[in-house]
Design a protein around this motif. Structure first.
Motif, mmCIF file in Angstrom:
data_model
loop_
_atom_site.group_PDB
_atom_site.id
_atom_site.type_symbol
_atom_site.label_atom_id
_atom_site.label_comp_id
_atom_site.label_asym_id
_atom_site.label_seq_id
_atom_site.Cartn_x
_atom_site.Cartn_y
_atom_site.Cartn_z
ATOM 1 N N PRO A 45 0.826 -1.214 0.000
ATOM 2 C CA PRO A 45 0.000 0.000 0.000
ATOM 3 C C PRO A 45 0.859 1.261 0.000
ATOM 4 C CG PRO A 45 0.065 -0.954 2.180
ATOM 5 C CD PRO A 45 0.796 -1.914 1.280
ATOM 6 N N LEU A 46 0.256 2.339 -0.448
ATOM 7 C CA LEU A 46 0.902 3.646 -0.422
ATOM 8 C C LEU A 46 0.296 4.476 0.709
ATOM 9 C CD1 LEU A 46 1.026 4.555 -4.210
ATOM 10 C CD2 LEU A 46 2.927 3.900 -2.734
ATOM 11 N N PRO A 47 0.984 5.522 1.135
ATOM 12 C CA PRO A 47 0.402 6.407 2.144
ATOM 13 C C PRO A 47 -0.914 7.006 1.639
ATOM 14 C CG PRO A 47 2.734 6.880 1.852
ATOM 15 C CD PRO A 47 2.342 5.923 0.773
ATOM 16 N N VAL A 48 -1.829 7.277 2.544
ATOM 17 C CA VAL A 48 -3.110 7.877 2.179
ATOM 18 C C VAL A 48 -2.869 9.140 1.368
ATOM 19 C CG1 VAL A 48 -5.116 9.096 3.131
ATOM 20 C CG2 VAL A 48 -4.393 6.934 4.112
ATOM 21 N N GLY A 49 -3.639 9.317 0.299
ATOM 22 C CA GLY A 49 -3.552 10.499 -0.534
ATOM 23 C C GLY A 49 -2.593 10.374 -1.701
ATOM 24 N N TRP A 50 -1.831 9.294 -1.770
ATOM 25 C CA TRP A 50 -0.838 9.111 -2.835
ATOM 26 C C TRP A 50 -1.275 8.014 -3.792
ATOM 27 C CZ3 TRP A 50 3.282 12.222 -3.665
ATOM 28 C CH2 TRP A 50 3.588 13.114 -2.636
ATOM 29 N N TRP A 51 -0.867 8.120 -5.045
ATOM 30 C CA TRP A 51 -1.099 7.096 -6.063
ATOM 31 C C TRP A 51 0.203 6.896 -6.843
ATOM 32 C CZ3 TRP A 51 -0.144 9.751 -10.543
ATOM 33 C CH2 TRP A 51 -0.463 11.111 -10.576
ATOM 34 N N ARG A 52 0.252 5.836 -7.647
ATOM 35 C CA ARG A 52 1.433 5.567 -8.475
ATOM 36 C C ARG A 52 0.984 5.351 -9.919
ATOM 37 N NH1 ARG A 52 3.045 0.828 -4.787
ATOM 38 N NH2 ARG A 52 0.924 0.231 -4.363
ATOM 39 N N TRP A 53 1.873 5.698 -10.858
ATOM 40 C CA TRP A 53 1.585 5.566 -12.286
ATOM 41 C C TRP A 53 2.861 5.160 -13.008
ATOM 42 C CZ3 TRP A 53 4.028 8.097 -16.277
ATOM 43 C CH2 TRP A 53 3.466 7.948 -17.541
ATOM 44 N N ARG A 54 2.691 4.343 -14.059
ATOM 45 C CA ARG A 54 3.809 3.945 -14.920
ATOM 46 C C ARG A 54 3.389 4.091 -16.371
ATOM 47 N NH1 ARG A 54 3.602 0.174 -10.891
ATOM 48 N NH2 ARG A 54 5.537 -0.213 -9.775
ATOM 49 N N GLN A 55 4.348 4.462 -17.218
ATOM 50 C CA GLN A 55 4.094 4.533 -18.653
ATOM 51 C C GLN A 55 3.996 3.119 -19.194
ATOM 52 O OE1 GLN A 55 3.627 7.268 -20.746
ATOM 53 N NE2 GLN A 55 3.089 5.658 -22.191
ATOM 54 N N ASP A 56 2.916 2.824 -19.920
ATOM 55 C CA ASP A 56 2.752 1.507 -20.535
ATOM 56 C C ASP A 56 3.905 1.211 -21.483
ATOM 57 O OD1 ASP A 56 0.359 1.091 -19.220
ATOM 58 O OD2 ASP A 56 -0.875 1.823 -20.881
ATOM 59 N N GLY A 57 4.330 -0.040 -21.518
ATOM 60 C CA GLY A 57 5.371 -0.468 -22.439
ATOM 61 C C GLY A 57 6.787 -0.148 -21.994
ATOM 62 N N ARG A 58 6.933 0.438 -20.836
ATOM 63 C CA ARG A 58 8.260 0.753 -20.296
ATOM 64 C C ARG A 58 8.575 -0.195 -19.146
ATOM 65 N NH1 ARG A 58 9.864 6.086 -21.895
ATOM 66 N NH2 ARG A 58 8.930 6.317 -23.941
ATOM 67 N N ARG A 59 9.847 -0.303 -18.793
ATOM 68 C CA ARG A 59 10.255 -1.166 -17.676
ATOM 69 C C ARG A 59 9.564 -0.658 -16.412
ATOM 70 N NH1 ARG A 59 14.984 0.038 -17.973
ATOM 71 N NH2 ARG A 59 15.243 1.269 -16.113
ATOM 72 N N PRO A 60 8.761 -1.498 -15.730
ATOM 73 C CA PRO A 60 7.947 -1.028 -14.613
ATOM 74 C C PRO A 60 8.716 -0.752 -13.328
ATOM 75 C CG PRO A 60 7.578 -3.367 -14.947
ATOM 76 C CD PRO A 60 8.481 -2.907 -16.058
ATOM 77 N N GLY A 61 9.723 -1.551 -13.033
ATOM 78 C CA GLY A 61 10.439 -1.362 -11.775
ATOM 79 C C GLY A 61 9.521 -1.463 -10.571
ATOM 80 N N VAL A 62 9.896 -0.800 -9.494
ATOM 81 C CA VAL A 62 9.147 -0.859 -8.236
ATOM 82 C C VAL A 62 8.840 0.565 -7.769
ATOM 83 C CG1 VAL A 62 9.285 -1.536 -5.799
ATOM 84 C CG2 VAL A 62 10.254 -3.022 -7.560
ATOM 85 N N LEU A 63 7.598 0.811 -7.423
ATOM 86 C CA LEU A 63 7.160 2.071 -6.813
ATOM 87 C C LEU A 63 6.428 1.691 -5.530
ATOM 88 C CD1 LEU A 63 5.681 3.872 -9.961
ATOM 89 C CD2 LEU A 63 7.732 4.550 -8.732
ATOM 90 N N ARG A 64 7.004 2.020 -4.388
ATOM 91 C CA ARG A 64 6.387 1.607 -3.127
ATOM 92 C C ARG A 64 6.712 2.593 -2.009
ATOM 93 N NH1 ARG A 64 10.317 -0.217 0.235
ATOM 94 N NH2 ARG A 64 12.175 -1.143 -0.674
ATOM 95 N N ALA A 65 6.037 2.428 -0.901
ATOM 96 C CA ALA A 65 6.331 3.212 0.302
ATOM 97 C C ALA A 65 7.510 2.576 1.032
ATOM 98 C CB ALA A 65 5.108 3.239 1.211
ATOM 99 N N ASP A 66 8.277 3.402 1.726
ATOM 100 C CA ASP A 66 9.372 2.923 2.565
ATOM 101 C C ASP A 66 9.204 3.543 3.946
ATOM 102 O OD1 ASP A 66 11.730 2.393 3.940
ATOM 103 O OD2 ASP A 66 12.960 2.530 2.138
ATOM 104 N N PRO A 67 8.668 2.780 4.903
ATOM 105 C CA PRO A 67 8.392 3.341 6.226
ATOM 106 C C PRO A 67 9.642 3.626 7.063
ATOM 107 C CG PRO A 67 7.829 1.013 6.176
ATOM 108 C CD PRO A 67 8.227 1.398 4.782
#
Length: 167
Positions: A45-67
């Motif tokens: 999960p992400l912190p409240v109020g935040w979202w994540r987005w990736r460009q389609d067709g690109r290397r996705p990698g990791v987008l996450r919260a770090d507490p």
């Protein structure tokens, strides 16, 4: 120059106490509630109020919260191996209002992109400034800071913390 003025202004505010952060959960705290966004649920999960987005067709990698990570207290957003993606959060604004936008990054290539919405719909006709992170401080954190003015035709500011990382 606007950016120098904004940095000096934030320095003065910090000398008098903590400046107001208008973003919901602008410190990215993951304690308590978390975002209900299911996109990227495998990353947690992400912190409240935040979202994540990736460009389609690109290397996705990791987008996450770090507490555990954080500049002056725990709570940060983490990107690794993301060819083109971002975290985003929004706040209601009034046209003509001057705002100081400030963000900090640690590590790889990143920038802040400012977007605008009106009645919940992206307004692509408005200027969308990019803020660049500068040299790291002694702790390794880089700062992006600038003064912007809310343009006519916008009622929502969208702050996007963007990553464009090469392999």
């Amino acid at each position: 120059d606007r950016a120098a003025w904004a940095r000096a202004y934030m320095y003065r505010l910090r000398a008098r106490g903590s400046p107001t952060n208008w973003l919901p959960n602008g410190r990215c705290s993951v304690s308590g509630s978390v975002s209900s966004s299911t996109a990227g649920a495998e990353e947690g999960p992400l912190p409240v109020g935040w979202w994540r987005w990736r460009q389609d067709g690109r290397r996705p990698g990791v987008l996450r919260a770090d507490p555990q990570m954080g500049r002056d207290e725990p709570g940060a957003l983490f990107a690794a191996g993301v060819e083109e993606g971002c975290f985003g959060a929004s706040v209601a604004v009034v046209p003509g209002t001057p705002l100081v936008v400030e963000a900090f990054a640690y590590g790889g290539p990143a920038f802040v992109w400012i977007g605008w919405k009106r009645a919940g719909v992206w307004n692509w006709s408005l200027p969308m400034p990019k803020l660049w992170f500068h040299l790291a401080d002694r702790g390794g954190w880089r700062r992006a800071c600038d003064l912007i003015e809310v343009p006519e035709g916008a009622d929502e500011l969208v702050v996007m913390l963007c990553a464009r990382q090469r392999e």
